[in-house]
Write a protein that holds these residues in place. Structure first.
Motif, short mmCIF file in Angstrom:
data_model
loop_
_atom_site.label_atom_id
_atom_site.label_comp_id
_atom_site.label_asym_id
_atom_site.label_seq_id
_atom_site.Cartn_x
_atom_site.Cartn_y
_atom_site.Cartn_z
N TYR A 135 19.55 79.41 21.91
CA TYR A 135 18.67 78.24 21.99
C TYR A 135 18.18 77.83 20.60
CZ TYR A 135 14.59 75.43 23.27
OH TYR A 135 13.68 74.42 23.41
N ILE A 136 18.22 76.52 20.32
CA ILE A 136 17.72 75.98 19.05
C ILE A 136 16.84 74.77 19.35
CG2 ILE A 136 18.29 74.88 16.86
CD1 ILE A 136 20.86 76.45 16.76
N HIS A 137 15.63 74.81 18.84
CA HIS A 137 14.69 73.68 18.93
C HIS A 137 14.47 73.19 17.50
CE1 HIS A 137 10.55 72.10 20.53
NE2 HIS A 137 11.08 71.27 19.66
N VAL A 138 14.73 71.91 17.27
CA VAL A 138 14.60 71.37 15.91
C VAL A 138 13.68 70.16 15.92
CG1 VAL A 138 16.61 69.82 16.10
CG2 VAL A 138 15.91 70.68 13.85
N LYS A 139 12.93 70.01 14.84
CA LYS A 139 12.04 68.86 14.69
C LYS A 139 12.79 67.69 14.08
CE LYS A 139 8.18 70.29 16.25
NZ LYS A 139 7.06 69.60 16.83
N ALA A 140 12.78 66.56 14.78
CA ALA A 140 13.34 65.33 14.22
C ALA A 140 12.37 64.78 13.19
CB ALA A 140 13.58 64.30 15.33
N ILE A 141 12.88 64.31 12.07
CA ILE A 141 12.03 63.83 10.98
C ILE A 141 11.83 62.32 11.12
CG2 ILE A 141 11.75 63.70 8.49
CD1 ILE A 141 11.78 66.55 9.61
N PRO A 142 10.60 61.84 11.32
CA PRO A 142 10.36 60.40 11.43
C PRO A 142 10.81 59.68 10.16
CG PRO A 142 8.43 61.63 12.15
CD PRO A 142 9.37 62.63 11.53
N ARG A 158 16.85 71.31 22.06
CA ARG A 158 15.69 70.43 22.23
C ARG A 158 15.29 69.83 20.90
NH1 ARG A 158 10.53 71.68 25.90
NH2 ARG A 158 12.12 71.03 27.39
N MET A 159 14.87 68.56 20.94
CA MET A 159 14.34 67.89 19.76
C MET A 159 12.91 67.46 20.04
SD MET A 159 17.55 65.49 18.57
CE MET A 159 16.81 65.05 16.99
N SER A 160 12.10 67.42 19.00
CA SER A 160 10.73 66.94 19.18
C SER A 160 10.31 66.16 17.95
CB SER A 160 9.78 68.11 19.44
OG SER A 160 9.88 69.08 18.40
N VAL A 161 9.46 65.17 18.19
CA VAL A 161 8.87 64.35 17.13
C VAL A 161 7.37 64.42 17.32
CG1 VAL A 161 8.83 62.10 16.00
CG2 VAL A 161 10.83 62.78 17.35
N ASN A 162 6.64 65.02 16.40
CA ASN A 162 5.21 65.18 16.56
C ASN A 162 4.47 63.87 16.31
OD1 ASN A 162 5.57 67.82 17.20
ND2 ASN A 162 4.55 68.66 15.41
N LEU A 184 7.51 56.63 16.82
CA LEU A 184 8.00 56.23 18.14
C LEU A 184 9.48 55.84 18.11
CD1 LEU A 184 4.99 54.15 19.50
CD2 LEU A 184 5.53 56.56 19.90
N LYS A 185 9.98 55.37 16.97
CA LYS A 185 11.38 54.95 16.89
C LYS A 185 12.34 56.10 17.18
CE LYS A 185 14.80 52.76 13.87
NZ LYS A 185 15.10 52.28 12.50
N PRO A 186 12.19 57.29 16.53
CA PRO A 186 13.11 58.38 16.88
C PRO A 186 12.93 58.88 18.32
CG PRO A 186 11.46 59.11 15.29
CD PRO A 186 11.36 57.63 15.37
N MET A 187 11.72 58.76 18.87
CA MET A 187 11.53 59.13 20.28
C MET A 187 12.39 58.25 21.18
SD MET A 187 7.53 59.85 21.03
CE MET A 187 6.68 61.27 20.38
N GLN A 218 3.74 66.82 20.03
CA GLN A 218 2.48 67.53 19.88
C GLN A 218 1.40 66.57 19.40
OE1 GLN A 218 1.77 71.53 17.73
NE2 GLN A 218 1.26 70.05 16.17
N MET A 219 0.17 66.76 19.93
CA MET A 219 -0.98 65.99 19.48
C MET A 219 -2.08 66.95 19.02
SD MET A 219 -1.65 62.65 21.84
CE MET A 219 -0.91 63.16 23.38
N ILE A 220 -2.71 66.63 17.92
CA ILE A 220 -3.82 67.43 17.41
C ILE A 220 -5.11 66.95 18.07
CG2 ILE A 220 -5.14 68.06 15.37
CD1 ILE A 220 -2.56 67.66 13.74
N VAL A 221 -5.88 67.89 18.58
CA VAL A 221 -7.12 67.57 19.30
C VAL A 221 -8.31 68.04 18.49
CG1 VAL A 221 -8.46 67.97 21.40
CG2 VAL A 221 -5.96 67.81 21.51
N GLY A 222 -9.25 67.14 18.21
CA GLY A 222 -10.49 67.53 17.55
C GLY A 222 -10.56 67.20 16.07
N ALA A 223 -9.47 66.70 15.48
CA ALA A 223 -9.50 66.34 14.06
C ALA A 223 -10.10 64.95 13.85
CB ALA A 223 -8.09 66.40 13.47
#
Length: 436
Positions: A135-142, A158-162, A184-187, A218-223
């Protein structure tokens, strides 16, 4: 080893690790496979605890996001891996049974395209040279080119865009190098490619799979001052528009001093993070909408009640409901009745009428559900439904204590503090076993 210590520590603030959701059998001459179980120190459905190597390719970054420990203006130790080093580390750790997969992200080196090329080179070595099937999960770069992101998705499970911050205003204030559109574009591209790939697989047996485990964020909560209402509305929109598998909420941990951020002595809002995860579950599996749970008049969740109980108390006119007659969708809205117990009720009541004893055997949490249901037209015998009784039964100090007093943190490859807590003889035995 020094690079590994720096870059695994830098990766711990990204919480977007989840179960794989993809199946890949090991091929002849290859190594590793992917199964739809849990990852990153998670417990799988069959009880196994399996893990990922969670690491950054580099913590050097040309961006200056105020909340990030790796921002270019922050004074911290920097390091970078080459694609060859990433591939070699992954294979060595896999052979030693330390890991079952890879979670790879990176700071922005030079520009998004160059960074994506480096990530892609590492994955190509793993897949095509080492024949790694895990398994490989990689972050897509906006901001990266669509062609590069498309190639990256064919190498990863899996890919993710924070998305990082919940509002455009917060993003502009704390992450001036990023924009809502660049995230949002890479999403949208990933969703489009996944849909195209689904039809290709139907037509061609050997079509390569594009991010078979889907995408997450991912979303940061409290910043920032953003409310739970804003976060939940964004969550609902992302699930609906981009078909995300999961949205992760990360309680902000103050790591840098900045006038726009909470002070360094501020505790992470772990209870708030927990409430958002509970509400996220209600959106995904219980048929709720964001506007039902919160509104502008009450924009934040009650810290003492979970979102489902809070909704039920605010809509007392809809209760009690007769468990032997109401549809499945209504059962899901009763506190103390979950997805599985609701399914069991629907199945069991075909064979006969249910009473409170039967409900308890089916897994219903009667401590909560008893105030909102009837069996055979009657409520539980001797039940007193006073305001204080109801609130006291729905609140649980045992559930709150882990979030008010956090005691856990992400495991480290280089932290031996646990040995100090062991008896001297036991610790000596462990060290002797490790040396042998």
């Amino acid at each position: 080893m020094e690079k590994l210590e720096i870059l695994t520590a830098s990766a711990k603030y990204d919480v977007a690790c989840t179960s794989s959701g993809s199946e890949r059998k090991s091929q002849a001459g290859g190594m590793g496979n992917a199964v739809s179980m849990g990852i990153c120190h998670s417990f799988a459905a069959d009880g196994r605890c399996i893990s990922l190597l969670k690491v950054l390719m580099t913590n050097s970054c040309v961006y200056d996001c105020a909340y990030c420990i790796n921002r270019k203006s922050n004074q911290t130790r920097r390091a970078a891996f080459t694609p060859e080093e990433i591939a070699d580390l992954t294979m060595q750790f896999y052979r030693r049974n330390y890991i079952e997969g890879l979670f790879l992200s990176s700071g922005i080196m030079r520009n998004p395209d160059y960074t994506t090329e480096q990530l892609m080179a590492a994955l190509e070595l793993l897949r095509n040279v080492h024949h790694f099937g895990g398994y490989i999960h990689v972050k897509a770069i906006p901001g990266a080119d669509d062609i590069l992101l498309s190639r990256l998705g064919l190498l990863a499970d899996r890919m993710s865009v924070n998305i990082e911050l919940p509002s455009k205003e917060s993003l502009g204030r704390l992450a001036p190098d990023k924009s809502k559109q660049s995230i949002l574009k890479p999403m949208a591209l990933i969703k489009e490619k996944i849909n195209e790939n689904s039809s290709d697989i139907v037509k061609y047996n050997h079509a390569p799979r594009f991010a078979p485990a889907g995408q997450s964020t991912q979303m940061i909560v409290g910043a920032t001052p953003d409310t739970d209402y804003q976060i939940l509305n964004l969550t609902e929109g992302l699930y609906r528009k981009y078909g995300l598998k999961r949205i992760f909420y990360s309680a902000y941990t103050p790591v840098v001093e900045h006038s726009l951020l909470p002070s360094l002595d501020t505790k992470p809002p772990l209870l708030r993070e927990h409430r958002l995860y509970q509400a996220d579950w209600l959106l995904r599996f219980y048929g709720f909408q964001a506007k039902e749970l919160l509104d502008e008049a009450a924009p934040n969740f009650n810290p003492l009640l979970d979102p489902k109980c809070s909704w039920a108390i605010n809509h007392r006119e809809q209760f009690p409901v007769e468990v032997n007659r109401v549809p499945y969708e209504t059962l899901l809205r009763v506190p103390g009745i979950g997805v599985r117990s609701a399914q069991r009720i629907v199945k069991a009541r075909r064979a006969g009428t249910l009473d409170f004893y039967a409900l308890k055997k089916l897994g219903v949490v009667l401590k909560r559900a008893q105030f909102f249901i009837t069996c055979k037209g009657k409520m539980l015998e001797g039940l007193k439904v006073g305001e204080h009784t109801l609130l006291r039964s729905l609140m649980s100090g045992q559930e709150l204590s882990p979030f008010l007093q956090p005691q856990y943190e992400q495991l480290s490859l280089f932290d031996d503090t646990y040995l100090a807590a062991l008896p001297a003889a036991g610790a000596a035995g462990l060290r002797k076993g490790e040396s042998s």
